[in-house]
Design a protein around this motif. Sequence first.
Motif, PDB file in Angstrom:
ATOM      1  N   PHE C  24      28.848  40.845  32.657  1.00 47.48           N
ATOM      2  CA  PHE C  24      29.562  39.929  33.544  1.00 47.48           C
ATOM      3  C   PHE C  24      31.045  40.266  33.455  1.00 47.48           C
ATOM      4  CE2 PHE C  24      31.552  36.098  35.056  1.00 47.48           C
ATOM      5  CZ  PHE C  24      30.681  35.637  36.039  1.00 47.48           C
ATOM      6  N   ILE C  25      31.660  40.436  34.626  1.00 46.25           N
ATOM      7  CA  ILE C  25      33.078  40.794  34.653  1.00 46.25           C
ATOM      8  C   ILE C  25      33.894  39.622  35.175  1.00 46.25           C
ATOM      9  CG2 ILE C  25      34.802  42.353  35.661  1.00 46.25           C
ATOM     10  CD1 ILE C  25      32.669  44.514  35.755  1.00 46.25           C
ATOM     11  N   GLY C  26      34.871  39.218  34.381  1.00 47.05           N
ATOM     12  CA  GLY C  26      35.754  38.125  34.791  1.00 47.05           C
ATOM     13  C   GLY C  26      37.105  38.303  34.139  1.00 47.05           C
ATOM     14  N   TYR C  27      37.809  37.203  33.946  1.00 48.22           N
ATOM     15  CA  TYR C  27      39.106  37.267  33.270  1.00 48.22           C
ATOM     16  C   TYR C  27      39.039  36.482  31.980  1.00 48.22           C
ATOM     17  CZ  TYR C  27      40.892  38.645  37.872  1.00 48.22           C
ATOM     18  OH  TYR C  27      41.116  39.283  39.056  1.00 48.22           O
ATOM     19  N   LYS C  28      39.833  36.915  31.010  1.00 43.58           N
ATOM     20  CA  LYS C  28      40.031  36.069  29.839  1.00 43.58           C
ATOM     21  C   LYS C  28      41.507  35.731  29.720  1.00 43.58           C
ATOM     22  CE  LYS C  28      40.665  39.489  26.173  1.00 43.58           C
ATOM     23  NZ  LYS C  28      40.192  40.016  24.905  1.00 43.58           N
ATOM     24  N   LYS C  29      41.787  34.711  28.945  1.00 44.24           N
ATOM     25  CA  LYS C  29      43.175  34.298  28.794  1.00 44.24           C
ATOM     26  C   LYS C  29      43.929  35.420  28.092  1.00 44.24           C
ATOM     27  CE  LYS C  29      45.342  29.851  28.021  1.00 44.24           C
ATOM     28  NZ  LYS C  29      46.114  30.029  29.235  1.00 44.24           N
ATOM     29  N   PRO C  38      41.418  41.210  32.509  1.00 47.39           N
ATOM     30  CA  PRO C  38      40.032  41.441  32.919  1.00 47.39           C
ATOM     31  C   PRO C  38      39.169  41.672  31.683  1.00 47.39           C
ATOM     32  CG  PRO C  38      41.516  42.724  34.275  1.00 47.39           C
ATOM     33  CD  PRO C  38      42.343  42.138  33.163  1.00 47.39           C
ATOM     34  N   VAL C  39      37.973  41.129  31.697  1.00 45.44           N
ATOM     35  CA  VAL C  39      37.118  41.275  30.532  1.00 45.44           C
ATOM     36  C   VAL C  39      35.686  41.521  30.983  1.00 45.44           C
ATOM     37  CG1 VAL C  39      36.621  38.813  30.292  1.00 45.44           C
ATOM     38  CG2 VAL C  39      36.533  40.264  28.269  1.00 45.44           C
ATOM     39  N   LEU C  40      34.971  42.288  30.180  1.00 45.07           N
ATOM     40  CA  LEU C  40      33.556  42.501  30.446  1.00 45.07           C
ATOM     41  C   LEU C  40      32.786  41.919  29.272  1.00 45.07           C
ATOM     42  CD1 LEU C  40      31.658  45.489  31.743  1.00 45.07           C
ATOM     43  CD2 LEU C  40      31.291  44.964  29.352  1.00 45.07           C
ATOM     44  N   ILE C  41      31.850  41.018  29.563  1.00 43.04           N
ATOM     45  CA  ILE C  41      31.038  40.493  28.476  1.00 43.04           C
ATOM     46  C   ILE C  41      29.598  40.922  28.697  1.00 43.04           C
ATOM     47  CG2 ILE C  41      32.588  38.557  28.006  1.00 43.04           C
ATOM     48  CD1 ILE C  41      30.612  36.761  29.415  1.00 43.04           C
ATOM     49  N   SER C  42      28.872  41.029  27.586  1.00 38.00           N
ATOM     50  CA  SER C  42      27.526  41.560  27.741  1.00 38.00           C
ATOM     51  C   SER C  42      26.443  40.644  27.177  1.00 38.00           C
ATOM     52  CB  SER C  42      27.435  42.951  27.119  1.00 38.00           C
ATOM     53  OG  SER C  42      28.082  42.952  25.884  1.00 38.00           O
ATOM     54  N   ASN C  43      26.831  39.434  26.765  1.00 36.65           N
ATOM     55  CA  ASN C  43      25.798  38.468  26.399  1.00 36.65           C
ATOM     56  C   ASN C  43      26.304  37.034  26.500  1.00 36.65           C
ATOM     57  OD1 ASN C  43      26.920  37.614  23.767  1.00 36.65           O
ATOM     58  ND2 ASN C  43      26.590  39.780  23.267  1.00 36.65           N
TER      59      ASN C  43
END
Lengths: 49, 345, 316, 280
Positions: C24-29, C38-43
């Motif tokens: 999931f690609i979104g933003y982090k603070k 921008p951040v990519l999380i995988s779980n």
Amino acid sequence: MGIEPGRLHFSWISSAEATKYVDVAREVAKEVKALGPAKHFIKKRAEVA
Amino acid sequence: MTEKIYTKEEWIKALSGLKSFYNIFVPVRDGDFHTFKALDEKKIPDFNFQNTRLSPKSLVYPQSERIFAYTLDEDTPDANIIKESEKDYSPKAVVGIRPCDAHAFQIVRPNFDNPEYQDPWWIQRYESTTLVGLGCNAPGSTCFCTSVGGGPFSEKGLDALLYDLGDTFLIKALTEKGEAFLENAQGGKEADDAALKAGEDLAAKAANKIEQKISIDKLKDKVQTELFDAPFWDDVAFACINCGTCTYLCPTCWCFDIQDEVLEKQGDRIRNWDSCMFPLFTLHGSGHNPRAKKVQRVRQRFMHKLKYYVDKYNNGVQCSGCGRCVRNCPANIDIREVCELMNRL
Amino acid sequence: MLEYVEKIRKTAGKLFEEDKVDVFIGYKKGSLPMMNQPVLISNADQVDLLHWDSNCGLNLCNYLTKRTDRIGIVANGCNSRNIVTHITENQISRDQLYIVGIPCKGMIDHRAVQRAVKQKEILAIEEQGNTFTVKGKDFEDTFNKNDYLQRNCLVCTHRNPVIFDEMVAPPVEEQIEVDTYKDVKQIEGMDPEKKWNFFTRIIDKCIRCYACRNACPLCYCPTCFVDESNPQWVGKSSDPIDTMTFHILRAYHCAGRCTDCGACERVCPVGIPMRQFTKKLNKDAQELFSWEAGLTLDQRPLLDVFQPDDYNDFIR
Amino acid sequence: MENPYLPYPVRIDKIITETEDRNLKTFRFVFLNPKDEEKFSYTPGQFAELSIAGKGESPIGIASSPTEKGHITFTVNKVGLVTTHLHNMKEGDVMGIRGPLGNWYPWEEMEGKNVVIIGGGFAFTTLRSSIIYMLHPENRSRFKDISVVYGARNPGMLLYKDELAEWEQRDDIHMHITVDGTDDPDWKYNVGFVPTITEQKITSADDAIAIVCGPPIMIKFTQPVLEKVGFSPERIILSLEMRMKCGIGMCGRCNIGDKFVCKDGPVFSLAQLKNMPQEY
């Protein structure tokens, strides 16, 4: 962007249209020659330290 | 060493007078940020700034410089023979340089000046430059100079140091170059004990204002290959857009490219800043690229600054803590956080 | 827009649980105020990293190019239009994507805020709906968000996503009465000499770091024309003519594709308003061909289409 | 101050087309200023930047031996802008050479030992330099047995064919020339990949040092063969290629970890490489 009118031409020429290509190139060259030397967008010796 | 005190008006006047001895560069306001420009009638120096957006490294090491010239005209006897270009090494003074940026020159020096090879252009420009620093009364929130061997009033790499005492500048000469600079400077008076004491207090207070601390103590003892294979690089690199902002703004990044440019029969060999962020930097003629992926390039930048440099020169990290890359990275990649990850691994 | 955060996290969590996405690609603070990353999380354990407010400046579409996995992604108006462009240009396929649509009220222009506080250092920012407060060491100021929007957001007419799988909130009202091309019209009124001087002046601080190019979701070519060495189209030094060549050619490569997301201007370390180059092309696309980039998957991009019997006479 | 970026002017004295695909040519250069030849004092294994006005520079291993006086030679593969231009130049043309650069094969360590040389394709250049150097009457007694395995795709792709034939005749060097394949019925030498021939011919690592130069795939498969015979990683010597510009460790692009291939290399032992990041 300040490129003088007449220096930029667009054309759509198919690879089969050799004559058209020659004609257009001649005409563009003629028009650009008539405008004289360009004032902008000419690279001189690099302006560096 | 000479210690003098100037009212701020006297100081500006003194700088004008110094123009007959030096090419003077001062911080000036340029739109939204400050930048170093040659002092002339039209430029008002503005010493009320945190730091310049671009580092003053370009004054010693220009982004583009002609290193050689040649003619391709086969009718001349020296056709195709590459020759040195005339260079201007007349004395230059950078007045108002922040201590971190002066420290940066010392960090960079071993790359351009080492026992095996000496880069003639960097060295001669550096040596013809007098660095007159301005201590930081109010360091920024992204400044971490004290963690990397510097400080808001650090004298490292400076020839003289200015203390902003409000209405006056206290200036101390630190080297012979600095002494010569003050000798040529008109006006001012010898600093009294009260001024010197005020300067000391200011410096002590400023050091305490640096809230940002990063740890670099364990980097030296880490194994290069272990840091290289660390699990965090993918996460660190994800947001990176691989632009050259960090490397071009950094006062300690020195990588360059050499290009030939030809105009009719006149050729120049030009040296330009380059960046390890660009894939082209390491692309072989064969098409092979050892750092083809973004994550490899991001890792290279941090490993170079925080590990390879440390191992190679035993001179601390290749970072002066100016915080420019932290503030200006479009993707908010923060060297403080990466350093923490590396130091902690 | 803070109210979206919980919904984004929940949605991302659900997508992982239902095994609908791999990442999931979104933003982090971010680590600085007015700067999200921008951040990519995988779980699902990482969803609390996700964040959304008026400081999400980079265009997430950059991170989609040629990915092969199943991706969840947040998208406001302009980002969603770039997703459309990416799909029509075959950089990603629609069925790989789960698009979490975000109705957008515009991003804050961090430079304008900096100017408003006279370049003093901002240490924190808080949003309260239509206002926000910035704090520094010895100051605190509250501003109306609408007075400090990024310049592209001020004239945005597509705040709501044009493509999505679900929305985090009902659509926001679109801005209708905006004069999108006021600045372009001013430039059009200049004679060629003045135009040349205008564009020369705006790029005179350029350091050729290529942040504008790299922040642009349209610039995904494996080798950019400025990097080509044989033939070498553009010199690599900081010569002003080479710099101008870069900017003009970059803009032309965006013709009919630019969604005016503003990423190029936002990331420029020296504050060049390079949208002045691309906006004129957007205006022409709209006026001459009624084309706005990235609105629909059903139409080929503007420059993909040519009719030999085109009624206009500027092409012969 | 000595300017390490300034090339010595040289004249192309002789050009030899080496391979049947005409992509490899050997260039023999003569210094325009005889004094420069003294300054250009090199050791086999080193490289130099070939510098062409208007085009740029290309780092190339030195193929001649310091025992050959009066000229220096380079064998150049046509790949990029500079090398393509060089291939179009003619005898008598003037250009520049900058160097010598980088380190060299560990000659002191090799002294009194058996030397195994393994080369593939066009990477044989600095190995030619080494062979000529070792076979020189002044040097031959410093080394024990010299064995050479050299392979190319086919007979037409071998470099230095005349010299290879001459070395084959000598009894103070064991030559094992091989090709991947050939349809030439008169082919006198081996057929097979370099690692295979190495396995057959190099049967002892006793008191020996191996120098390996070739395409990555050849190195990859030769390495285990040598280790099996008993060469420790310290005694397997490799020469690396990297994108370079300055050649003097300043421009920053050719590093592997904290080592610059241009200045700390190009010659590394396998033992060194095993402790460096795998990024080349």
